[in-house]
Design a protein around this motif. Structure first.
Motif, mmCIF file in Angstrom:
data_model
loop_
_atom_site.group_PDB
_atom_site.id
_atom_site.type_symbol
_atom_site.label_atom_id
_atom_site.label_comp_id
_atom_site.label_asym_id
_atom_site.label_seq_id
_atom_site.Cartn_x
_atom_site.Cartn_y
_atom_site.Cartn_z
ATOM 1 N N ILE A 143 36.345 51.933 78.797
ATOM 2 C CA ILE A 143 36.751 52.828 77.826
ATOM 3 C C ILE A 143 38.131 53.424 78.162
ATOM 4 O O ILE A 143 38.907 53.565 77.235
ATOM 5 C CB ILE A 143 35.704 53.998 77.758
ATOM 6 C CG1 ILE A 143 34.514 53.166 77.000
ATOM 7 C CG2 ILE A 143 36.100 54.846 76.419
ATOM 8 C CD1 ILE A 143 33.234 54.216 76.891
ATOM 9 N N THR A 144 38.259 53.956 79.438
ATOM 10 C CA THR A 144 39.351 54.757 79.714
ATOM 11 C C THR A 144 40.704 53.778 79.697
ATOM 12 O O THR A 144 41.872 54.028 79.362
ATOM 13 C CB THR A 144 39.373 55.543 81.199
ATOM 14 O OG1 THR A 144 38.998 54.332 82.056
ATOM 15 C CG2 THR A 144 38.050 56.321 81.059
ATOM 16 N N SER A 145 40.548 52.566 80.117
ATOM 17 C CA SER A 145 41.726 51.574 80.043
ATOM 18 C C SER A 145 41.845 51.039 78.721
ATOM 19 O O SER A 145 43.144 51.028 78.322
ATOM 20 C CB SER A 145 40.941 50.286 81.114
ATOM 21 O OG SER A 145 39.884 49.699 80.671
ATOM 22 N N GLY A 146 40.876 51.086 77.868
ATOM 23 C CA GLY A 146 41.239 51.111 76.685
ATOM 24 C C GLY A 146 42.075 52.097 75.777
ATOM 25 O O GLY A 146 42.934 51.901 75.134
ATOM 26 N N ALA A 147 41.846 53.337 76.315
ATOM 27 C CA ALA A 147 42.530 54.435 75.843
ATOM 28 C C ALA A 147 43.851 54.534 76.380
ATOM 29 O O ALA A 147 44.877 54.492 75.561
ATOM 30 C CB ALA A 147 42.142 55.673 76.417
ATOM 31 N N LEU A 148 44.222 53.972 77.633
ATOM 32 C CA LEU A 148 45.541 53.706 77.902
ATOM 33 C C LEU A 148 46.418 52.806 77.124
ATOM 34 O O LEU A 148 47.262 53.017 77.034
ATOM 35 C CB LEU A 148 45.311 53.122 79.562
ATOM 36 C CG LEU A 148 46.753 53.247 80.318
ATOM 37 C CD1 LEU A 148 47.128 54.506 80.684
ATOM 38 C CD2 LEU A 148 46.388 52.624 81.827
ATOM 39 N N VAL A 149 45.649 51.545 76.915
ATOM 40 C CA VAL A 149 46.403 50.414 76.004
ATOM 41 C C VAL A 149 46.741 51.145 74.628
ATOM 42 O O VAL A 149 47.914 50.878 74.208
ATOM 43 C CB VAL A 149 45.282 49.266 75.918
ATOM 44 C CG1 VAL A 149 46.083 48.296 74.790
ATOM 45 C CG2 VAL A 149 45.202 48.556 77.043
ATOM 46 N N LEU A 150 46.071 51.746 74.206
ATOM 47 C CA LEU A 150 46.318 52.733 72.648
ATOM 48 C C LEU A 150 47.242 53.616 72.915
ATOM 49 O O LEU A 150 48.156 53.697 72.092
ATOM 50 C CB LEU A 150 44.856 53.354 72.165
ATOM 51 C CG LEU A 150 45.215 54.311 71.129
ATOM 52 C CD1 LEU A 150 45.470 53.498 69.847
ATOM 53 C CD2 LEU A 150 43.834 54.874 70.639
ATOM 54 N N ALA A 151 47.333 54.290 74.128
ATOM 55 C CA ALA A 151 48.520 55.457 74.386
ATOM 56 C C ALA A 151 49.771 54.631 74.447
ATOM 57 O O ALA A 151 50.715 55.105 73.964
ATOM 58 C CB ALA A 151 48.112 56.204 75.753
ATOM 59 N N THR A 152 50.003 53.449 75.059
ATOM 60 C CA THR A 152 51.192 52.680 75.282
ATOM 61 C C THR A 152 51.710 52.154 74.065
ATOM 62 O O THR A 152 52.839 52.378 73.599
ATOM 63 C CB THR A 152 50.874 51.471 76.112
ATOM 64 O OG1 THR A 152 50.176 52.056 77.470
ATOM 65 C CG2 THR A 152 52.053 50.754 76.449
ATOM 66 N N PHE A 153 50.844 51.786 72.919
ATOM 67 C CA PHE A 153 51.182 51.422 71.743
ATOM 68 C C PHE A 153 51.910 52.786 70.978
ATOM 69 O O PHE A 153 52.973 52.643 70.458
ATOM 70 C CB PHE A 153 50.093 50.893 70.801
ATOM 71 C CG PHE A 153 49.886 49.337 71.134
ATOM 72 C CD1 PHE A 153 50.853 48.409 70.838
ATOM 73 C CD2 PHE A 153 48.720 48.901 71.548
ATOM 74 C CE1 PHE A 153 50.555 47.177 71.211
ATOM 75 C CE2 PHE A 153 48.524 47.724 71.848
ATOM 76 C CZ PHE A 153 49.292 46.683 71.399
ATOM 77 N N ILE A 154 51.243 53.745 71.362
ATOM 78 C CA ILE A 154 51.789 54.877 70.559
ATOM 79 C C ILE A 154 53.264 55.394 71.149
ATOM 80 O O ILE A 154 54.189 55.796 70.591
ATOM 81 C CB ILE A 154 50.984 56.230 70.723
ATOM 82 C CG1 ILE A 154 49.565 55.935 70.013
ATOM 83 C CG2 ILE A 154 51.662 57.622 70.408
ATOM 84 C CD1 ILE A 154 48.624 57.187 70.498
ATOM 85 N N SER A 155 53.318 55.247 72.374
ATOM 86 C CA SER A 155 54.608 55.334 73.053
ATOM 87 C C SER A 155 55.950 54.633 72.547
ATOM 88 O O SER A 155 56.932 54.905 72.206
ATOM 89 C CB SER A 155 54.418 55.393 74.630
ATOM 90 O OG SER A 155 55.644 56.037 75.098
ATOM 91 N N MET A 156 55.247 53.327 72.608
ATOM 92 C CA MET A 156 56.298 52.275 72.001
ATOM 93 C C MET A 156 56.842 52.597 70.573
ATOM 94 O O MET A 156 58.072 52.104 70.558
ATOM 95 C CB MET A 156 55.743 50.760 71.977
ATOM 96 C CG MET A 156 55.310 50.347 73.583
ATOM 97 S SD MET A 156 54.425 48.500 73.446
ATOM 98 C CE MET A 156 55.942 47.736 72.532
ATOM 99 N N ALA A 157 55.804 52.972 69.834
ATOM 100 C CA ALA A 157 56.246 53.242 68.538
ATOM 101 C C ALA A 157 57.247 54.359 68.297
ATOM 102 O O ALA A 157 57.843 54.310 67.346
ATOM 103 C CB ALA A 157 55.010 53.296 67.570
#
Length: 512
Positions: free
Chosen positions: A329-343
């Motif tokens: 779950i925590t690593s999934g949150a990390l992927v989501l956060a990276t997309f936010i940063s990229m955007a």
């Protein structure tokens, strides 16, 4: 002005003349190169999961296995305190630290592609040896080879992405490295969740599958074009211009190409780039890019969570499968956060992400410490509701880190160094990053045992210090051409005392 500003955009010499389009060739090159991040991510994700697996512990660390079974459902800060176990994790990062100096030479003299290929081969061999390990010595040798692969890959890939990207998209493109790192972590946790049920060889499959990202990175290194910056640095000017035209999607690249040549002439004047980094005029890059940001990235406490998420969740009283699921779950949150940063990083800027997320991270660490102080460490099983509250707090922390210090800890240093010290500077970035990664990996479990919940208070204090560091010393670099970032320093309230108007890293600034 406190916080450092970029107050005079008129200082940029040719930036307004740069032209670029997003081409399929450019996207292909960047996506393929970014797979290098999956090496680092896969190892970050797989190590903690494997060290929490009973079959792995029984074979290599039987004392820890017996201690774990004796206190299976208890909350115990010291359940996994063992320096040999942490050496299994940290040996990789010490090896990566040493290999970065060789990577600097290869990257500067042979090109970014060469470092990517060397890193892929070394990581592949390490994965094979770890999967076949029959004793701790084989495990450590495999980890050393994995570390060398990460040292070369982390040195070359962020540079490659920064140099290939046009200024207005550099933030998002460079974060492809962080995205593949996070995807590597997520995939590794998913694999651990499955292989934990495969007795007694599931851990071997987890470690052996490290060969997959290494193979992808090697194939990518064969087909990638070299960066125009590197080709200019090697004196291959015609090829450099052809590649620049192709990646920018327009023949109107004369202004950018002129800046590359000028930067290359400055680079040739520097015979000892590591020594040059120590000069007063290069103090901003040394303090911010080579030392401060990569060290602080690890001192957030994030990698201790990534390394030991399964172990930490078991310490909190979760069962083995539940702890692996929680880390998934925590690593999934990390992927989501990276997309936010990229955007949004190229819209709102680097400083805004550092400072806003830093405030959140400080609050979450305090909340974690207070909760553990009140309810944890009594030797009793943790209430399920409170356990999941801790998982949510950790996920929120991961979301904040994943859109700030995670990706920006690689992006910002790669933007700061001029061509003449870029390979040396990036080696320093990777070296310092891996040094602190190794220290955190080696010290976290023993610190958790002795400091207990106070370890999270320490991380909160460090987050406050690093946020103040960013606020006071880092100018905004969004949409500034990479070869003209040096002009930011002379407008900064503090760095202008080190970088004079007539200096460009050892050369006189040309007349406009």
């Amino acid at each position: 002005m406190a916080g450092g500003g970029f107050s005079d955009k008129g200082n940029l010499k040719r930036a307004h003349l740069y032209e670029s389009k997003i081409t399929s060739y450019f996207l292909f090159a960047c996506v393929v190169a970014a797979t290098g991040g999956s090496l680092f991510g896969y190892d970050l994700g797989v190590s903690g999961g494997v060290t929490s697996m009973d079959d792995f512990l029984k074979e290599f660390f039987p004392k820890i296995y017996r201690r774990k079974q004796a206190h299976l459902h208890e909350t115990d800060y010291c359940k996994y305190d063992n320096q040999l176990l942490t050496l299994f994790t940290s040996s990789l990062y010490f090896a990566g630290l040493i290999s970065t100096f060789g990577a600097s030479y290869v990257t500067r003299n042979k090109g970014r592609k060469a470092s990517i290929l060397v890193g892929a081969v070394s990581f592949f061999l390490g994965g094979v040896i770890n999967a076949a390990a029959v004793n701790i010595e084989m495990l450590i040798i495999g980890r050393i080879l994995l570390g060398a692969g990460i040292g070369f890959g982390n040195q070359a890939v962020p540079l490659y992405l920064s140099e290939m990207a046009p200024a207005k998209h550099r933030g998002a493109v460079n974060q492809l490295f962080q995205l593949t790192t996070c995807l590597g972590i997520l995939i590794a946790n998913a694999i651990n969740y499955g292989t934990e049920k495969l007795h007694p060889w599931g851990w071997r499959l987890s470690l052996g599958l490290a060969t997959v990202p290494a193979t992808l990175m090697f194939i990518g290194g064969l087909v990638l074009p070299e960066t125009p910056n590197s080709l200019v640095e090697q004196g291959r000017l015609e090829e450099a211009k052809r590649v620049l035209v192709k990646v920018r999607g327009t023949p109107n690249v004369d202004a950018e190409f002129a800046d590359l040549i000028e930067a290359s002439e400055a680079a040739r004047a520097i015979k000892h780039p590591f020594r040059n980094l120590l000069l007063p005029k290069n103090r901003p890059q040394l303090i911010l890019g080579a030392l401060g940001i990569p060290a602080f990235q690890q001192l957030t406490g994030m990698n201790s969570i990534l390394f030991y998420a399964p172990v930490m969740f078991q310490t909190l009283g979760f069962g083995s499968s539940a702890s692996l699921f929680s880390s998934l779950i925590t690593s999934g949150a990390l992927v989501l956060a990276t997309f936010i940063s990229m955007a949004f990083v190229d819209r709102f800027g680097r400083r805004a992400f550092f400072l806003e997320a830093g405030t959140e991270m400080f609050c979450y660490m305090i909340a974690l410490a207070v909760t553990l102080a009140l309810k944890f460490g009594t030797g009793e099983e943790l209430p399920k509701g409170l356990g999941w509250f801790l998982v949510i707090i950790i996920c929120l922390f991961v979301l904040a880190y994943g859109r700030s210090w995670g990706p920006l800890g690689w992006l910002v240093p790669s933007e700061l160094f001029p061509l003449e010290t870029r390979s040396a500077g990036q080696s320093m970035v990777v070296c310092v990053n891996l040094l602190f990664t190794a220290l955190i990996a080696q010290c976290f479990l023993v610190s958790l045992c002795h400091l207990k919940y106070w370890i999270f208070v320490v991380f909160a204090i460090l987050i406050f210090i690093m946020s103040s560091f960013i606020f006071l010393l880092l100018p905004e670099t969004k949409q500034v051409p990479i070869e003209e970032v040096y002009l930011l320093w002379k407008d900064h309230w503090f760095w202008k005392h080190y970088v004079k108007d007539d200096e460009r890293y050892g050369l006189e600034k040309p007349n406009p």
